[in-house]
Motif scaffolding. Structure first.
Motif, PDB file in Angstrom:
ATOM      1  N   CYS A  58      17.155  13.790  10.276  1.00 20.16           N
ATOM      2  CA  CYS A  58      17.732  15.430   8.991  1.00 20.16           C
ATOM      3  C   CYS A  58      17.546  15.017   7.792  1.00 20.16           C
ATOM      4  CB  CYS A  58      19.369  16.040   9.607  1.00 20.16           C
ATOM      5  SG  CYS A  58      19.308  16.291  12.078  1.00 20.16           S
ATOM      6  N   LYS A  59      17.167  16.283   6.964  1.00 24.81           N
ATOM      7  CA  LYS A  59      17.064  16.200   5.604  1.00 24.81           C
ATOM      8  C   LYS A  59      18.540  17.414   4.947  1.00 24.81           C
ATOM      9  CE  LYS A  59      14.373  18.233   2.215  1.00 24.81           C
ATOM     10  NZ  LYS A  59      12.768  17.793   1.748  1.00 24.81           N
ATOM     11  N   VAL A  60      19.355  17.099   4.694  1.00 31.69           N
ATOM     12  CA  VAL A  60      19.977  18.277   4.086  1.00 31.69           C
ATOM     13  C   VAL A  60      20.324  18.281   2.995  1.00 31.69           C
ATOM     14  CG1 VAL A  60      22.842  18.530   4.652  1.00 31.69           C
ATOM     15  CG2 VAL A  60      21.760  17.561   6.506  1.00 31.69           C
ATOM     16  N   THR A  61      19.946  20.129   2.262  1.00 27.93           N
ATOM     17  CA  THR A  61      20.142  20.079   1.047  1.00 27.93           C
ATOM     18  C   THR A  61      21.579  20.677   0.681  1.00 27.93           C
ATOM     19  OG1 THR A  61      17.308  20.125   0.824  1.00 27.93           O
ATOM     20  CG2 THR A  61      18.998  20.911  -1.010  1.00 27.93           C
ATOM     21  N   PHE A  62      21.887  20.115  -0.259  1.00 26.37           N
ATOM     22  CA  PHE A  62      23.076  20.855  -0.712  1.00 26.37           C
ATOM     23  C   PHE A  62      23.260  21.496  -2.304  1.00 26.37           C
ATOM     24  CE2 PHE A  62      25.015  17.537   1.703  1.00 26.37           C
ATOM     25  CZ  PHE A  62      25.835  18.137   2.152  1.00 26.37           C
ATOM     26  N   ARG A  63      22.931  22.838  -2.034  1.00 24.13           N
ATOM     27  CA  ARG A  63      23.241  24.048  -3.510  1.00 24.13           C
ATOM     28  C   ARG A  63      24.161  24.607  -3.842  1.00 24.13           C
ATOM     29  NH1 ARG A  63      18.251  24.978  -0.361  1.00 24.13           N
ATOM     30  NH2 ARG A  63      16.690  24.687  -1.317  1.00 24.13           N
ATOM     31  N   ASN A  64      24.994  24.056  -5.095  1.00 24.16           N
ATOM     32  CA  ASN A  64      25.747  25.016  -5.636  1.00 24.16           C
ATOM     33  C   ASN A  64      25.079  25.922  -7.399  1.00 24.16           C
ATOM     34  OD1 ASN A  64      28.417  25.653  -6.909  1.00 24.16           O
ATOM     35  ND2 ASN A  64      28.389  24.361  -7.751  1.00 24.16           N
ATOM     36  N   GLY A  65      24.753  26.831  -7.336  1.00 25.84           N
ATOM     37  CA  GLY A  65      24.308  27.579  -8.118  1.00 25.84           C
ATOM     38  C   GLY A  65      23.523  26.651  -8.955  1.00 25.84           C
ATOM     39  N   PRO A  66      23.971  26.929 -10.415  1.00 17.05           N
ATOM     40  CA  PRO A  66      22.700  26.333 -11.480  1.00 17.05           C
ATOM     41  C   PRO A  66      22.495  24.617 -11.732  1.00 17.05           C
ATOM     42  CG  PRO A  66      24.847  26.657 -12.667  1.00 17.05           C
ATOM     43  CD  PRO A  66      24.310  27.027 -11.183  1.00 17.05           C
ATOM     44  N   GLU A  67      23.579  23.872 -11.190  1.00 17.48           N
ATOM     45  CA  GLU A  67      22.874  22.642 -10.923  1.00 17.48           C
ATOM     46  C   GLU A  67      21.820  21.623  -9.642  1.00 17.48           C
ATOM     47  OE1 GLU A  67      26.321  19.582  -9.329  1.00 17.48           O
ATOM     48  OE2 GLU A  67      28.175  21.113 -10.337  1.00 17.48           O
ATOM     49  N   ALA A  68      21.458  21.069 -10.146  1.00 22.43           N
ATOM     50  CA  ALA A  68      20.098  20.420  -9.775  1.00 22.43           C
ATOM     51  C   ALA A  68      20.538  20.568  -7.625  1.00 22.43           C
ATOM     52  CB  ALA A  68      19.894  19.213  -9.957  1.00 22.43           C
ATOM     53  N   PRO A  69      19.377  20.872  -7.114  1.00 22.65           N
ATOM     54  CA  PRO A  69      20.022  20.315  -5.719  1.00 22.65           C
ATOM     55  C   PRO A  69      19.993  18.605  -4.844  1.00 22.65           C
ATOM     56  CG  PRO A  69      18.585  21.896  -5.434  1.00 22.65           C
ATOM     57  CD  PRO A  69      18.498  20.886  -6.506  1.00 22.65           C
ATOM     58  N   ARG A  70      21.087  17.865  -4.237  1.00 26.03           N
ATOM     59  CA  ARG A  70      21.018  17.403  -3.893  1.00 26.03           C
ATOM     60  C   ARG A  70      20.679  16.783  -2.189  1.00 26.03           C
ATOM     61  NH1 ARG A  70      23.421  17.994  -8.566  1.00 26.03           N
ATOM     62  NH2 ARG A  70      25.873  16.588  -8.999  1.00 26.03           N
ATOM     63  N   VAL A  71      20.144  16.242  -2.023  1.00 25.77           N
ATOM     64  CA  VAL A  71      19.812  15.941  -1.174  1.00 25.77           C
ATOM     65  C   VAL A  71      19.977  14.918  -0.454  1.00 25.77           C
ATOM     66  CG1 VAL A  71      17.643  15.692   0.308  1.00 25.77           C
ATOM     67  CG2 VAL A  71      17.442  16.864  -1.515  1.00 25.77           C
ATOM     68  N   ARG A  72      20.506  15.150   1.028  1.00 23.65           N
ATOM     69  CA  ARG A  72      20.676  14.178   2.098  1.00 23.65           C
ATOM     70  C   ARG A  72      19.866  13.294   2.992  1.00 23.65           C
ATOM     71  NH1 ARG A  72      22.328  12.985  -2.763  1.00 23.65           N
ATOM     72  NH2 ARG A  72      25.123  12.793  -2.765  1.00 23.65           N
ATOM     73  N   ARG A  73      19.463  12.649   3.670  1.00 25.45           N
ATOM     74  CA  ARG A  73      19.194  12.388   4.635  1.00 25.45           C
ATOM     75  C   ARG A  73      19.130  11.361   5.687  1.00 25.45           C
ATOM     76  NH1 ARG A  73      13.710  14.275   3.354  1.00 25.45           N
ATOM     77  NH2 ARG A  73      12.633  14.078   1.548  1.00 25.45           N
ATOM     78  N   VAL A  74      19.881  12.322   6.983  1.00 24.31           N
ATOM     79  CA  VAL A  74      20.949  11.686   7.912  1.00 24.31           C
ATOM     80  C   VAL A  74      19.891  11.024   9.207  1.00 24.31           C
ATOM     81  CG1 VAL A  74      22.031  13.366   8.491  1.00 24.31           C
ATOM     82  CG2 VAL A  74      23.214  10.938   9.258  1.00 24.31           C
ATOM     83  N   ASN A  75      19.800  10.310  10.001  1.00 20.06           N
ATOM     84  CA  ASN A  75      19.518  10.359  11.465  1.00 20.06           C
ATOM     85  C   ASN A  75      20.419  10.578  12.275  1.00 20.06           C
ATOM     86  OD1 ASN A  75      17.100   9.721  10.559  1.00 20.06           O
ATOM     87  ND2 ASN A  75      16.895   7.419  10.236  1.00 20.06           N
ATOM     88  N   VAL A  76      20.756  11.442  13.056  1.00 20.34           N
ATOM     89  CA  VAL A  76      21.700  11.255  14.276  1.00 20.34           C
ATOM     90  C   VAL A  76      21.260  11.267  15.744  1.00 20.34           C
ATOM     91  CG1 VAL A  76      23.130  12.890  15.016  1.00 20.34           C
ATOM     92  CG2 VAL A  76      22.479  13.505  12.748  1.00 20.34           C
ATOM     93  N   PRO A  77      21.500   9.948  16.040  1.00 22.56           N
ATOM     94  CA  PRO A  77      21.388   9.285  17.084  1.00 22.56           C
ATOM     95  C   PRO A  77      21.756  10.230  18.457  1.00 22.56           C
ATOM     96  CG  PRO A  77      22.726   7.697  16.318  1.00 22.56           C
ATOM     97  CD  PRO A  77      22.258   9.167  15.560  1.00 22.56           C
TER      98      PRO A  77
END
Length: 104
Positions: A58-77
Motif C-alpha cells: 500500500c501507498k498512503v498519501t496524506f494531504r493537509n492544504g498547502p503543505e507538501a503531501p506526506r507519502v507512506r508505504r506499508v506492506n500489510v500481511p
C-alpha cells in the motif's frame, strides 16, 4: 448566582475539536478496509485491515492544504492490520487521505 454561573458554563463550547477526514481508496485485488482517525491537532492516522488471503502493498498519501503531501508505504500481511501516521507542521483543518493498494 450559582445557577447563573452554571448556566454560563454550559453555554461555553467544548474544547475538543475534530477535523473532517476524506478517504479515497484505490484497491486492486485485495480485501482491505481503511479507518481514519484524528489523533491530535497536527497528526493524522489511518488503520489498514487486510481481510484477504494475499499480502497487500500500500501507498498512503496524506494531504493537509498547502503543505507538501506526506507519502507512506506499508506492506500489510494477509489477515493482519497496519497503522500509518503522519505529522504535519501546522494544525490540520481538513485531511485528505488517498490509499492505493495492490496484491504483492
Amino acid at each position: 448566582m450559582k445557577k447563573l454561573c452554571a448556566a454560563m458554563l454550559l453555554c461555553l463550547p467544548v474544547a475538543a475539536f475534530a477535523y473532517p477526514i476524506e478517504v479515497e481508496k484505490h484497491i486492486d485485488g485485495v480485501k482491505l478496509d481503511a479507518t481514519a482517525y484524528d489523533t491530535a491537532y497536527d497528526i493524522g492516522a489511518i488503520t489498514l485491515d487486510n481481510y484477504g488471503q494475499v499480502p497487500a502493498a500500500c501507498k498512503v498519501t496524506f494531504r493537509n492544504g498547502p503543505e507538501a503531501p506526506r507519502v507512506r508505504r506499508v506492506n500489510v500481511p494477509a489477515g493482519k492490520r497496519a497503522d500509518v501516521t503522519s505529522k504535519f507542521n501546522r494544525q490540520i483543518i481538513k485531511l485528505r487521505v488517498t490509499v492505493a493498494c495492490s496484491a504483492e
